[in-house]
Design an enzyme around this catalytic site. Sequence first.
Site, PDB file in Angstrom:
ATOM      1  N   GLU A 131       0.815  -1.215   0.000  1.00  0.00           N
ATOM      2  CA  GLU A 131       0.000   0.000   0.000  1.00  0.00           C
ATOM      3  C   GLU A 131       0.850   1.266   0.000  1.00  0.00           C
ATOM      4  O   GLU A 131       0.563   2.220  -0.723  1.00  0.00           O
ATOM      5  CB  GLU A 131      -0.969   0.000   1.190  1.00  0.00           C
ATOM      6  CG  GLU A 131      -2.135  -0.978   1.056  1.00  0.00           C
ATOM      7  CD  GLU A 131      -1.771  -2.421   1.378  1.00  0.00           C
ATOM      8  OE1 GLU A 131      -0.642  -2.663   1.864  1.00  0.00           O
ATOM      9  OE2 GLU A 131      -2.615  -3.313   1.167  1.00  0.00           O
ATOM     10  N   HIS A 188     -10.752  -5.976   9.631  1.00  0.00           N
ATOM     11  CA  HIS A 188     -11.335  -5.676   8.319  1.00  0.00           C
ATOM     12  C   HIS A 188     -12.638  -4.887   8.430  1.00  0.00           C
ATOM     13  O   HIS A 188     -13.423  -4.867   7.486  1.00  0.00           O
ATOM     14  CB  HIS A 188     -11.617  -6.981   7.554  1.00  0.00           C
ATOM     15  CG  HIS A 188     -10.416  -7.500   6.811  1.00  0.00           C
ATOM     16  ND1 HIS A 188      -9.195  -7.659   7.397  1.00  0.00           N
ATOM     17  CD2 HIS A 188     -10.258  -7.898   5.522  1.00  0.00           C
ATOM     18  CE1 HIS A 188      -8.337  -8.139   6.506  1.00  0.00           C
ATOM     19  NE2 HIS A 188      -8.961  -8.286   5.357  1.00  0.00           N
TER      20      HIS A 188
END
Lengths: 325, 332
Positions: free
Chosen positions: B60, B128
């Site tokens: 990322e 998540h």
Amino acid sequence: MEKQDLLADYRTMVLIRSFEEHCQQQYTRARIGGFLHLYVGQEAVAVGAIGALKAQDHLVTHYRDHGHALARGLEPKPLMAELFGRSTGTGKGKGGSMHFADKNKNFWGGYAIVGAHLLLAMGIAYSIKYKREVLGEADQDGVVMCFFGDGATNGGEFYEAVSMAALYKLPIVFLCENNEFAMGTPLSVHTSVTEIHKKASPFMPGERVNGNDVEEMRARALHAVNHARTEGPYFLEAMTYRLRGHSAADPQMYRTRDDINARRSGDPIALLKQKLIDQNLLTEKQAKQIDKEVEKEMDAVVQFAEESPAPDLSEAWTEIYSKPL
Amino acid sequence: MPVITYSEALRQALREAMTNDPRVFIIGEDVVHYDSAYGVTKGFLKEFGPERIKDMPIAEAGYAGLGIGAAMNGLRPVVEMMTTNFAILALDMIINHAAKLHYMFGGQFTCPIVFRMPNGYGQLSATHSQAFDNYYAYMPGLKVVVPGTPYDAKGLMKAAIEDPDPVIFIEHTGIYNIKGEVPEESYTVPIGKSNLLRDGKDVTIVGYGRMIPYCQQAVETLASEGIDAALVDLRTIRPLDMEPVLESFRKTNRAVIATEEWTSVGVGSEIAARLYTEGFDHLDAPIWRVGFDEVPMPYAKNLEAHVVPNADSVIQAVKNVLAGKTQKIRQQ
């Protein structure tokens, strides 16, 4: 290499050294604040490597950025003014020592989060390729040269940058200035692979070079830049040694004065001076003359910074966004 | 006017920007070979080719940095972070770099980039199912948009891509399929403008993003019970436009703040503070905030449903405000 080049390089190295010594003085007098990371001892790396770049090439560097800025041809006056926190500085007094930049010279700045700027450099290289291949700008043939230290090669960003640069075959030279310390932590303590160029070897060709020899540095940088321009990424590990502390306020508990003195024989300026004298390209007298001229220039540089106005207080509220809200 | 999903509205905006400006390109995890994790850019490979939309490695920081560097050099990247949970791996890139570049180099560089990232949950447990809206809204130099309707999703996406500064574009997996009227033609919704969705005299509900559909349900139910609630959609949480909120609050003198985040130190905390500091004279009852219960997100369906806010949480909060009750935020 032509005679003129080596002499010019010598002069630039002396200029960088003198600039840094003046910074130290002004820091001691509290005219410069914050952190001050001096480039003393590493001058040949910047001068040799940046000398291999063309005007259309790009430069991204770390927080020890004074030498790179001067080697890229930024004027010393606005640099010193930036250190003084004055409105005439390269960043209008908003960036300081760690954030010199000049867009007009494709000098994309010094960055102060260790390792992070490798990714920005990779992104700039990506944009060059995109402009050439997608936007059809045929004149986009620039190369990005990205400087960082040995301490920047342990974090994830390093591996993300070299892996993606190789994946997309980007025009970029990764240049590690291995000065044997990550701030105060010795190389052997901070990393498992002390030959830093080997860390990048699965991704791209690379080599270790003598960063204290401006001639070798220039030659290998030229090779690296040519490779990057035509083939893809290249890795240089320049061996050098920082003769001053990590910052101007560093008591240097991690090494002794004897350790430093033992390394003065590798001082790149002394080495180049001797080489030029041996080759009859320079005399002691001429060297003294250069020192004198640079010293005089630096007096004017410091005076410029001193006499420049501090930023108007309204400046604190400008340039937060490029289009004011 | 056509009625389309939030997801389709985003797709229209992205397609339009990609068509009109070759500097716009999309990078992200699984945007090509997987054909987009949540389907927003489905089919774009065929339409725009492999150079305009590119799968990124699961790195990322790496591809955030790629985008920032490219934006500095004049391109217009749209970076899809897959989810806000993964985007925190790129926080240094966004906070220390994208947000600061323009300022710390004295205005020499700009960073016109859009980071797309959905919040959401659905039995995905602790790592998540998060919201970090406040992390970005905290940071001068960033703009943070949080559309709650298909119309705003399209208009804000167009505005974000055209914006010369870095924009964090927070979506939500729970509302990709909600439908609404969206014009086919091109338009933008200005960044930094809150929107009064419904006027009312009894209480002002302030929300954004995923909470907007819940708030709309809540307002209808409350109306059927004779409670006249106003609803203000913030749409952008930096820069924050408090004026429509205050205008309504000056009439209702009561407020409920509905944000899908942990309540303490959240965006809702800021809204509450602003109501106190800017609207103190008009305050007639304790302000209530609706958000996640302050626990890591549990997996079990019943536990998850128990700790996330919905329309009922908003309704209950409104009733508590109208009853003059004080709210105690539970952290343990």
